[in-house]
Design a protein around this motif. Structure first.
Motif, PDB file in Angstrom:
ATOM      1  N   ILE A  13      61.913 -67.463  13.234  1.00  0.00           N
ATOM      2  CA  ILE A  13      63.373 -67.469  13.201  1.00  0.00           C
ATOM      3  C   ILE A  13      63.886 -67.832  14.586  1.00  0.00           C
ATOM      4  O   ILE A  13      63.341 -67.407  15.608  1.00  0.00           O
ATOM      5  CB  ILE A  13      63.938 -66.107  12.752  1.00  0.00           C
ATOM      6  N   ALA A  14      64.905 -68.667  14.612  1.00  0.00           N
ATOM      7  CA  ALA A  14      65.516 -69.083  15.874  1.00  0.00           C
ATOM      8  C   ALA A  14      66.884 -68.438  16.015  1.00  0.00           C
ATOM      9  O   ALA A  14      67.658 -68.389  15.050  1.00  0.00           O
ATOM     10  CB  ALA A  14      65.635 -70.607  15.919  1.00  0.00           C
ATOM     11  N   THR A  61      54.882 -63.460  13.400  1.00  0.00           N
ATOM     12  CA  THR A  61      56.335 -63.425  13.366  1.00  0.00           C
ATOM     13  C   THR A  61      56.826 -63.928  14.713  1.00  0.00           C
ATOM     14  O   THR A  61      56.467 -63.381  15.755  1.00  0.00           O
ATOM     15  CB  THR A  61      56.846 -61.991  13.135  1.00  0.00           C
ATOM     16  N   CYS A  62      57.609 -64.969  14.689  1.00  0.00           N
ATOM     17  CA  CYS A  62      58.029 -65.607  15.935  1.00  0.00           C
ATOM     18  C   CYS A  62      59.553 -65.652  16.011  1.00  0.00           C
ATOM     19  O   CYS A  62      60.220 -66.106  15.064  1.00  0.00           O
ATOM     20  CB  CYS A  62      57.450 -67.024  16.027  1.00  0.00           C
ATOM     21  N   ASP A  93      61.733 -71.538  10.199  1.00  0.00           N
ATOM     22  CA  ASP A  93      61.928 -71.083   8.818  1.00  0.00           C
ATOM     23  C   ASP A  93      63.367 -70.640   8.577  1.00  0.00           C
ATOM     24  O   ASP A  93      63.867 -70.720   7.454  1.00  0.00           O
ATOM     25  CB  ASP A  93      60.977 -69.929   8.504  1.00  0.00           C
ATOM     26  N   SER A  94      64.010 -70.161   9.626  1.00  0.00           N
ATOM     27  CA  SER A  94      65.398 -69.730   9.505  1.00  0.00           C
ATOM     28  C   SER A  94      66.060 -69.816  10.872  1.00  0.00           C
ATOM     29  O   SER A  94      65.408 -69.607  11.903  1.00  0.00           O
ATOM     30  CB  SER A  94      65.486 -68.300   8.959  1.00  0.00           C
ATOM     31  N   ILE A  95      67.336 -70.125  10.888  1.00  0.00           N
ATOM     32  CA  ILE A  95      68.111 -70.188  12.130  1.00  0.00           C
ATOM     33  C   ILE A  95      69.288 -69.239  11.972  1.00  0.00           C
ATOM     34  O   ILE A  95      70.049 -69.333  11.012  1.00  0.00           O
ATOM     35  CB  ILE A  95      68.614 -71.616  12.415  1.00  0.00           C
ATOM     36  N   ALA A  96      69.420 -68.315  12.931  1.00  0.00           N
ATOM     37  CA  ALA A  96      70.530 -67.364  12.912  1.00  0.00           C
ATOM     38  C   ALA A  96      71.484 -67.713  14.045  1.00  0.00           C
ATOM     39  O   ALA A  96      71.078 -67.797  15.208  1.00  0.00           O
ATOM     40  CB  ALA A  96      70.032 -65.937  13.054  1.00  0.00           C
TER      41      ALA A  96
END
Length: 402
Positions: free
Chosen positions: A185-186, A345-346, A360-363
């Motif tokens: 996740i970024a 988990t990154c 996988d996901s950007i918050a």
């Protein structure tokens, strides 16, 4: 009085240290003369205070030494009078003189140290105050859960936080975020929105003021601090290397037990730095210099990645890990990071949005809250905060290339 003198001395030290540590910047800006003037100006008041104190010390020392001489003269004179009148023998007189002289010598030494007495009291008070300080997060405590294995699931639930030095500035405002195990996740957003704060809460450098931070469904405050951090690897924007060999710097990543050289080499291979190290005359025994000055930015960053990977962490935190690198080094380091992300988990913090498009996901965090979340293409379609960030960055890049 003493505190003001100390602050003045600290000012002169600060000017000198800043100039020496940043000598290249000082020279490139032609500020050698400017720093010389600043330093000499900063010396004026400490010099005046030292000049005044030297007179006090000189008088005190002279007085303490003269006491002994006057004591000898007075005791011999009065003793001779008593002997002449038959009230005292020579033997008793010398015993009395010896007792008086020893006492006077002790008093003389006390007077000599009198100017430093206040300084010593303040220094001792500061030391005891520091020793009595109790950290809210005790890294030496044995309390808390010791987790042998973690899945890497992280959850922020209505987290609020402000830094102790800025109690009125809310950094995180009711932030909620779920990070699935093994996913990348970024966190993106403008400077000061709370991205790095999220990482610091996961590492337990601070505790949330309200809300909860969970690891595998367990509140991280219930987990032993050292055990928690043993499952986490951190690579920051400015990696800190110590003045020792490359192998020792990498081995610092796993200090709970002796590290085999094969483990160090394995971590270096994963970080895409082994070939470079092997090409050096001394190989892994090469000293990196103070703060890694003997290495380039990309090389330091890859050694920091190797150090983080040595403990085989289940959670990898990347805080602007490539933002200070040029395009070529960024590509090499990014390749190392991509390899490191697999099976972990990154959490990535990045200003360059091109480096996190495959996450996988950007918050998107805005004013301490998650305002958008999704993959790159979906966020662009929303034409919200992420769309503006991307367009602003892309337009700046296009104008720079032009």
């Amino acid at each position: 009085m003493f505190s003001s003198v100390t602050s003045l001395n600290n000012l002169t030290d600060q000017v000198a240290v800043e100039a020496i540590e940043n000598i290249r910047t000082v020279v490139s800006l032609n500020q050698i003369e400017g720093f010389y003037v600043r330093y000499t100006d900063a010396l004026v008041l400490p010099y005046r205070n030292a000049w005044k104190k030297s007179h006090v010390k000189g008088f005190t020392y002279a007085f303490s030494q003269s006491i002994q001489v006057f004591a000898y003269a007075a005791t011999f004179y009065y003793g001779s009078v008593l002997i002449a009148e038959g009230e005292l023998t020579y033997y008793d007189m010398y015993k009395s003189i010896e007792g008086v002289i020893v006492s006077i010598i002790v008093l003389g030494h006390l007077f000599a140290f009198a100017p430093d007495f206040q300084k010593a009291m303040i220094a001792a008070a500061n030391i005891f105050e520091m020793l009595d300080m109790k950290s809210h997060i005790n890294v030496f405590s044995l309390d808390g859960l010791n987790l042998k294995n973690v899945n890497g699931s992280i959850s922020f639930q209505n987290v609020c936080f402000n830094y102790p030095m800025r109690p009125k500035v809310k950094v995180l405002r009711d932030l909620s975020l779920d990070i699935k195990p093994g996913k990348t996740i970024a966190l993106v957003g403008s400077s000061g929105c709370g991205k790095t704060t999220c990482i610091q809460l996961i590492e337990r450098f601070y505790d949330a003021d309200a809300g909860s931070v969970l690891l595998d469904g367990i509140h991280i405050e219930e987990i032993n601090v050292r055990n928690l951090r043993s499952h986490i690897g951190l690579v920051s924007q400015e990696p800190v290397l110590f003045s020792c060999s490359i192998a020792e710097n990498i081995a610092y990543g796993k200090n709970s037990e002796p590290v085999d050289m094969n483990e160090v080499i394995k971590a270096a291979r994963k970080a895409n730095i082994h070939n470079f190290i092997a090409s050096l005359p001394q190989g892994y025994a090469t000293t990196v210099g103070a703060k890694g000055t003997q290495l380039s930015g990309g090389q330091k960053q890859r050694i920091a990645i190797a150090r983080a990977l040595l403990r085989d962490p289940k959670i990898l935190l990347l805080d602007e890990a490539t933002s200070a690198l040029d395009a070529e080094n960024e590509h090499i380091v990014q390749e190392a990071l991509d390899n490191a992300r697999h099976g972990r988990t990154c959490i990535i913090i990045a200003h360059r949005l091109t480096t996190i498009q495959t996450a996988d996901s950007i918050a998107v965090i805005h004013k301490g809250r998650v305002v958008e979340q999704g993959i790159h293409q979906d966020l662009l379609k929303l034409k919200g905060y992420y769309y503006k960030l991307y367009n602003n960055q892309y337009s700046k890049k296009s104008s720079t290339d032009a």
